[in-house]
Design an enzyme around this catalytic site. Structure first.
Site, PDB file in Angstrom:
ATOM      1  NE  ARG A  28      -5.027 -16.101  -2.056  1.00 25.08           N
ATOM      2  CZ  ARG A  28      -4.028 -15.939  -2.907  1.00 25.08           C
ATOM      3  NH1 ARG A  28      -4.139 -15.125  -3.920  1.00 25.08           N
ATOM      4  NH2 ARG A  28      -2.897 -16.576  -2.738  1.00 25.08           N
ATOM      5  NE  ARG A  32      -4.891  -9.121  -5.382  1.00 24.27           N
ATOM      6  CZ  ARG A  32      -3.890  -9.699  -6.013  1.00 24.27           C
ATOM      7  NH1 ARG A  32      -2.952  -8.978  -6.562  1.00 24.27           N
ATOM      8  NH2 ARG A  32      -3.835 -11.016  -6.123  1.00 24.27           N
ATOM      9  CE1 TYR A 154       5.511 -18.631  -3.298  1.00 21.42           C
ATOM     10  CE2 TYR A 154       4.378 -20.470  -2.249  1.00 21.42           C
ATOM     11  CZ  TYR A 154       4.381 -19.418  -3.153  1.00 21.42           C
ATOM     12  OH  TYR A 154       3.271 -19.162  -3.906  1.00 21.42           O
TER      13      TYR A 154
END
Ligand code: CP3
Length: 347
Positions: A28, A32, A154
């Site tokens: 990652r 963010r 998922y």
């Protein structure tokens, strides 16, 4: 592959060849916590970002560059490949991914189709071609995809899960439907990864982020044959990093599933894991991501501890044991890169 890529620190470590210092990238790394990412992300939704090659390229390149890491990872996500297979995916604010029509029964598996062409995710391959052109010529580009178990979870849970009750229930109660679902995922993902490699990726990581919820005997029976088949279908084209999160007792089976590099979480000592795997594979990891919150002198010591555990053996790629978190200080992430390169340098 060009000489510059072949001889890069990262690719040498994948082949367990000596390097001037320990290479690293960070799971990652484009996320963010980075103001450069947020500047782009503030203008579009996450899904738009994934599906706009120019923007995916921009966040991939800027993260690689501001951190100074030894490899870039394609900006994309694990789940959009499920859309053309028949699942209705949405990223909800603050909730993470949601699938609106999850699989509840064995019969629901019938509506999940294996893809025999990759046109529906062409935006990913366009991004890869752009990123490859924009990267320095000695920086490898990693592609990635979800491992079949993580993707199946998922499809069945419809999102994240604590105990994987629905997933395990389908697996235990209807093993033939489970095998059909896993096979369709493997067929699709192997084509997807092959196409990523053909578009310009030098190496790919398979994320089994949630397989740690399984016991070794369940992993062996329900998951290993499928993950093994996936890796076998991809490895002729590029090296595979097999990342498995959450359960070090699965290490021997992770090794059996294959991959030229074993990706570790932080719940084990790297030296013990490497001994279990055998020294004929490379290893990636494995600092606890929460170390990033520590004060810099403590953080530096924690980087040193991981490097010490690797013992200076060729074939170590430094990484966190899982992804960077959104509220982490980017200066601390940059400091990790400096510490690894400084302390990993061969005298
Ligand atoms: O590593 C990178 O920089 C490349 C990009 C990348 C993302 N997701 C971007 C992303 C990669 C490699 C992934 C993989 C991924 N996606 C995994 C496996 C990795 C792991 O963590 O084990 C999983 C399980 C997913 C599914 C997913 N995507 C979740 C659960 C979420 C929500 C998580 C959260 O923290 O909100 C996402 C969204 C996502 N994927 C974001 C990013 C940067 C945040 C989205 C945003 O900008 O709002």
């Amino acid at each position: 592959m060009s000489d510059a890529l072949y001889n890069s620190r990262f690719m040498k470590a994948v082949r367990r060849e000596a390097t001037d210092t320990t290479p690293l990238w960070i799971m990652r790394q484009a996320g963010r916590y980075l103001p450069e990412y947020m500047a782009v992300r503030s203008k579009v939704t996450f899904m738009e970002l994934c599906k706009t090659p120019e923007l995916a390229c921009e966040v991939t390149i800027s993260a690689r560059q501001v951190l100074g890491v030894d490899a870039a990872i394609l900006f994309a996500d694990l789940l959009p490949i499920l859309e053309p297979m028949g699942l209705n995916l949405e990223y909800q604010k603050g909730e993470g991914p949601v699938i609106h029509n999850p699989i509840h029964t064995g019969r629901d598996v019938d509506r999940i189709r294996a893809l025999d062409a990759m046109d529906s995710v062409d935006y990913v391959f366009q991004a890869i071609r752009m990123i490859r052109r924009a990267l320095p010529n000695d920086i490898p580009l990693l592609g990635f995809a979800g491992a079949p178990f993580t993707l199946a979870s998922y499809c069945i849970e419809g999102g994240g899960s604590k105990n994987y009750v629905r997933t395990k229930s389908l697996m235990y109660n209807d093993e033939s439907a489970w095998n059909v679902l896993m096979s369709r995922l493997v067929d699709t993902v192997s084509l997807y990864l092959q196409q990523q490699i053909a578009s310009g990726c030098q190496c790919v990581q398979v994320f089994d982020s949630w397989a740690g919820c399984l016991s070794p005997s369940d992993y062996r029976r329900y998951v290993l044959p499928h993950t093994k088949r996936l890796i076998q279908q991809v490895e002729p084209f590029a090296p595979v990093i097999n990342f498995l999160n959450g359960n070090p007792s699965l290490h021997p089976l992770q090794r059996e599933a294959g991959g030229q590099v074993m990706g570790l979480d932080w719940r084990c000592q790297l030296e013990d894991a490497w001994k279990t795997f055998g020294y004929d594979v490379a290893i990636q990891g494995n600092m606890d991501p929460v170390s990033i919150y520590a004060d810099l002198p403590v953080l530096k010591q924690r980087v040193a501890d991981v490097l010490k555990s690797a013992g200076g053996r060729p074939g170590h790629i430094f990484n966190l044991g899982h992804g960077v978190m959104p509220d982490m200080n980017p200066d601390h992430v940059k400091a990790v890169v400096e510490y690894v390169h400084e302390l990993g340098a061969k005298k």
